[in-house]
Design a protein around this motif. Structure first.
Motif, PDB file in Angstrom:
ATOM      1  N   THR A  95      41.550  36.021  31.025  1.00  0.00           N
ATOM      2  CA  THR A  95      41.103  36.037  32.428  1.00  0.00           C
ATOM      3  C   THR A  95      42.278  35.698  33.345  1.00  0.00           C
ATOM      4  O   THR A  95      42.085  35.278  34.478  1.00  0.00           O
ATOM      5  N   ARG A  96      43.477  35.842  32.834  1.00  0.00           N
ATOM      6  CA  ARG A  96      44.704  35.474  33.564  1.00  0.00           C
ATOM      7  C   ARG A  96      44.715  34.001  33.943  1.00  0.00           C
ATOM      8  O   ARG A  96      45.227  33.626  35.006  1.00  0.00           O
ATOM      9  N   ASP A  97      44.116  33.183  33.119  1.00  0.00           N
ATOM     10  CA  ASP A  97      44.078  31.742  33.377  1.00  0.00           C
ATOM     11  C   ASP A  97      43.521  31.403  34.748  1.00  0.00           C
ATOM     12  O   ASP A  97      43.806  30.344  35.296  1.00  0.00           O
ATOM     13  N   SER A  98      42.741  32.304  35.315  1.00  0.00           N
ATOM     14  CA  SER A  98      42.119  31.953  36.591  1.00  0.00           C
ATOM     15  C   SER A  98      40.612  31.750  36.393  1.00  0.00           C
ATOM     16  O   SER A  98      40.032  32.231  35.426  1.00  0.00           O
ATOM     17  N   THR A 122      40.354  40.327  32.303  1.00  0.00           N
ATOM     18  CA  THR A 122      41.289  41.169  33.065  1.00  0.00           C
ATOM     19  C   THR A 122      42.205  41.978  32.164  1.00  0.00           C
ATOM     20  O   THR A 122      42.820  42.940  32.617  1.00  0.00           O
TER      21      THR A 122
END
Lengths: 380, 380, 380
Positions: free
Chosen positions: A90-93, A181
């Motif tokens: 999740t792109r670290d988000s 993502t």
């Protein structure tokens, strides 16, 4: 544009665009949850634990865009529990977006969904967390549900007789859950669901709400069954759970999940039951050289049975039995059984309510426990 | 207050405060993107890849505060791609704020911007991602754009003749991109841009929108040029890219970026071209003892040329050629060229549209590939 | 429903639901902050530092739900500074929710709060960051405030004479600050506060706003005192600061915090003073074998005195003296004193203002410094 009058619980505002070019209902809700729990060590309550938190805090936007045949739904979650689960995928988000889905009624009874939404899985999961009969969902759901994913769904319904309604849903999704993502890992996930409503549809879509707040005057029943096949799944609970990491990237195996569920409502009585079953082609996660990593697909089955009666002034008493029976040989986990007694006061239906429940936990391996929860829900 | 009627795509609501003390237009948008791609290994398509995601999900607030001369714009992004890029310089928190900028028209044609906003860089970047001609921006933009930053901008425009308009913009910003909390690293970033509109301004600000949806009846042209100097820059792409980390803190070098761009529209025909160039005083990142760390400033140049024709019923066919030509000696990267064919259906202009494109990728070093994308955009 | 007219600064919209079943005021605000600072090394200004950021960007929702006796307040923060502080105790997700609290006026002058909100701590903290007299709060607050937490508060007020008003607040909370998802660590936190308003309540709740923007025509005074006991606290500043980690889990010790504060306003003159004191049963964090980990509870005391005068056209000059005097033997830190001169222009009260201040920092150990700040605030 026109801003239609709303009552509490029916949206903050209901906007109708100029020339009816769109509509939007904006909603918001919060849940405040308090918990007290103890472990049960040979009949003695030990290790007391307490927790108070904003369990959910959400904004919702829905309506139609341009044409009444093109419905959208966007739901955002801002509580720490809702946003958790970030990873490199999740792109670290944080995972703020819950739903972002378009529903296109392109032909008669056919509706095409595309975007991120709940999959047509077990009924308890698809019931909004705002509309539950208990403080929160059961351990069946925690262990087996297939939650949300991104992809397409084709939905159709048909009247088999004057009253007998059937609904059919098929879905293809990425198979790694919401807010991914970094592209599809492993293969795709395929879900099919059939629903039967032999006595006709429920008023107010009450087949997807807990309790019988409408005190429905003729018996209503819905039966559903879901088969889900996650081809080359990479997480321990199909599209949920931990990513199965090996020294050679992600482990992939086919995971199948089955749900059978039913809901019944009549004059304040409500009943819901679910059965869940999960299996995998090879549930033991292995490194390249064949050595197990210690992770396993969470295969097994689970039951949930719950019932409630709505008394005068919208007080409700309810009871629930749930179990989760993972395959002990594979997962090393024993049978867990929960017995829950619930009491709810629906002040303005599900939109303003106080719910409370007491759960006795029986654990085949290790300690069981006792948990008391008290929750306040407000929904605009 | 008055809530002005809005049509779909013109804001969810348009609020005019009591005594016209403020206005606010609230907007929202989502983009749902699906991609299928393959690598091209000696003419064979291998390593298939697919990806479906909520590419963008945003809320926008703009209007004036207290005086029509004081305009604000706030834009928040909730998709995982938009929020990504957190680092210790953003306090490890997600980058939700895109724009938060005040625009003060303090004197005649002069407007002072302060806050976080897009820098006056290449046209393709400044065009909103909602208003693009293709599914997404080109590789020129991915490699060279200077995106958003926090600081001040002074903007002015002047009529050189009856129709010939010139715009001048100068900006000073921190130089590390958006959402930095930990203060200015290295030096400041200075940007200057000139724009020439020899046949007058475009109706509907169409010089900053893709396609020619208005089918402009007299030819319109805009030419722009930007020079950007990032003094003691600390990231590999000026205020974008990776932070250049050494054993002695951040590496600092002066980075210059140049853009020249043009856009032309006439009777459904649209054309846009851009050239980008980046150089650095010393592009090789080094530790204290002079040994290279392996990182380099991404120096080089790039071209983008694209054109489209809007057919009846707002179907559009478009083509794009883009290349990125990093300095191979320094960056170790070869020339990349992309050939893209696009097809778009603008149902309600850019506010409700379906876009699709097919890209052939030619890579001097390593494999090229083929990528197909399909995107749905909805904007209130 | 009715959408009441609002002026700038009084909410974006004020909604009254059908049949007055609810109300909602939606607000929004941003702060844009620029800072320039230097260290003072033996009279020489060295190590220049600059910082520009979106300091705060928030959405607020408040009103009543179903009954005017049930008030809610929800406040979300989207700036990176507001969201920072994630940890395993917040599930590594950002801390977006500031307030999510219900206020139930269940009997006469009694109000029960439940949810996440500011604790009844020092006045400077409880004053909204939108309504401060200076660019930001003092170092007393940074070092000693008890911010927000989740739990319950019981609030009551009584008229002791015709004008003399007393307010009493008691609170029980988890004691680890806001947005904790992983349950209560250590013990609970107990807070009590008394407030005396000998000359009656302030108009416009001005006892919780900086400056005397109403130029109150009769002297108004409020005096408050708070005692806070955090049983088995696990963070270095009671429910704030670093978690005290040992080789055996979290270190626990009882922490007491005391505040005494006063605010006075009269004809444009404003004065506010605060004293803070913190002590701990055993402030030295130790591993299981008794060796210190290096962390200590930040015990000590602090003073803050500030005053301002509002000139014509809502220009204000203000001055502030603050010190923080940690116990040097325990914390190893010396006395820090700050002398601040502030200048503010309130264009639309606190809703649209420009504030600036210059601070001279005197540090007993190590270098002091000089800091200049300029801030723009806009609040709908």
């Amino acid at each position: 544009q026109e801003t239609k009058p709303t009552k509490f619980g029916k949206g903050i505002v209901n906007i109708v665009g100029k020339d009816s070019s769109f509509t939007m209902k904006i909603g918001a809700r919060i849940q405040i949850l308090g918990t007290a729990a103890w472990e049960n060590k040979d009949g003695e309550l030990v290790n007391p634990y307490s927790n108070m938190l904003i369990r959910r805090a959400r904004l919702k936007f829905d309506g139609f865009a341009f044409s009444p045949n093109l419905i959208y739904k966007i739901e955002l979650g801002f509580s720490n529990r809702d946003m958790s689960g970030s990873s490199l995928y999740t792109r670290d988000s944080p995972r703020i977006i819950l739903d972002a889905v378009m529903k296109w009624n392109f032909h008669e009874n056919f509706v095409l969904w595309f975007g991120q939404a709940k999959l047509p899985g077990n009924r308890e999961r698809v019931i909004s967390s705002a509309n539950l009969q208990f403080v929160d969902r059961s351990i069946l759901n925690a262990g087996f549900n297939i939650d949300r994913d991104i992809g397409v769904q084709l939905r159709h319904h048909i009247n088999l007789s004057d009253s007998f309604v059937m609904r059919e849903i098929v879905a293809i999704s990425q198979g790694e859950g919401r807010n991914i993502t970094e592209g599809n890992q492993g293969g795709f996930q395929y879900t099919g669901r059939l629903e039967f409503l032999p006595f006709g549809t429920f008023p107010g879509k009450e087949d997807y709400k807990g309790s019988d707040l409408l005190r429905i005057q003729t018996p209503k029943l819905a039966i559903g069954a879901t088969y889900d096949f996650n081809n080359n799944a990479v997480r321990t609970r199909s599209n949920m759970g931990s990513f199965m990491i090996t020294d050679d990237g992600l482990y992939e195996t086919n995971i199948s999940t089955v749900f059978v569920d039913a809901i019944f409502k009549y004059k304040g009585i409500s009943f819901m039951g679910e059965y869940a079953y999960r299996d995998a082609e090879d549930p033991i996660v292995k490194n390249l050289d064949g050595t197990p990593t210690g992770q396993t697909v969470q295969v097994g089955n689970a039951f949930n049975l719950q019932s409630g009666y709505l008394f005068k002034k919208n007080w409700e008493l309810s009871g629930r039995y749930s179990n989760v029976n993972y395959n002990q040989e594979i997962t090393g986990k024993g049978l867990v059984q929960e017995y829950t007694l619930g009491a709810s006061k629906y002040i303005v239906g599900h939109n303003l309510k106080v719910q409370s429940d007491l759960t006795y936990i029986d654990n085949e391996i290790g300690n069981g426990g006792l948990a008391y929860r008290l929750q306040f829900e407000m929904q605009f």
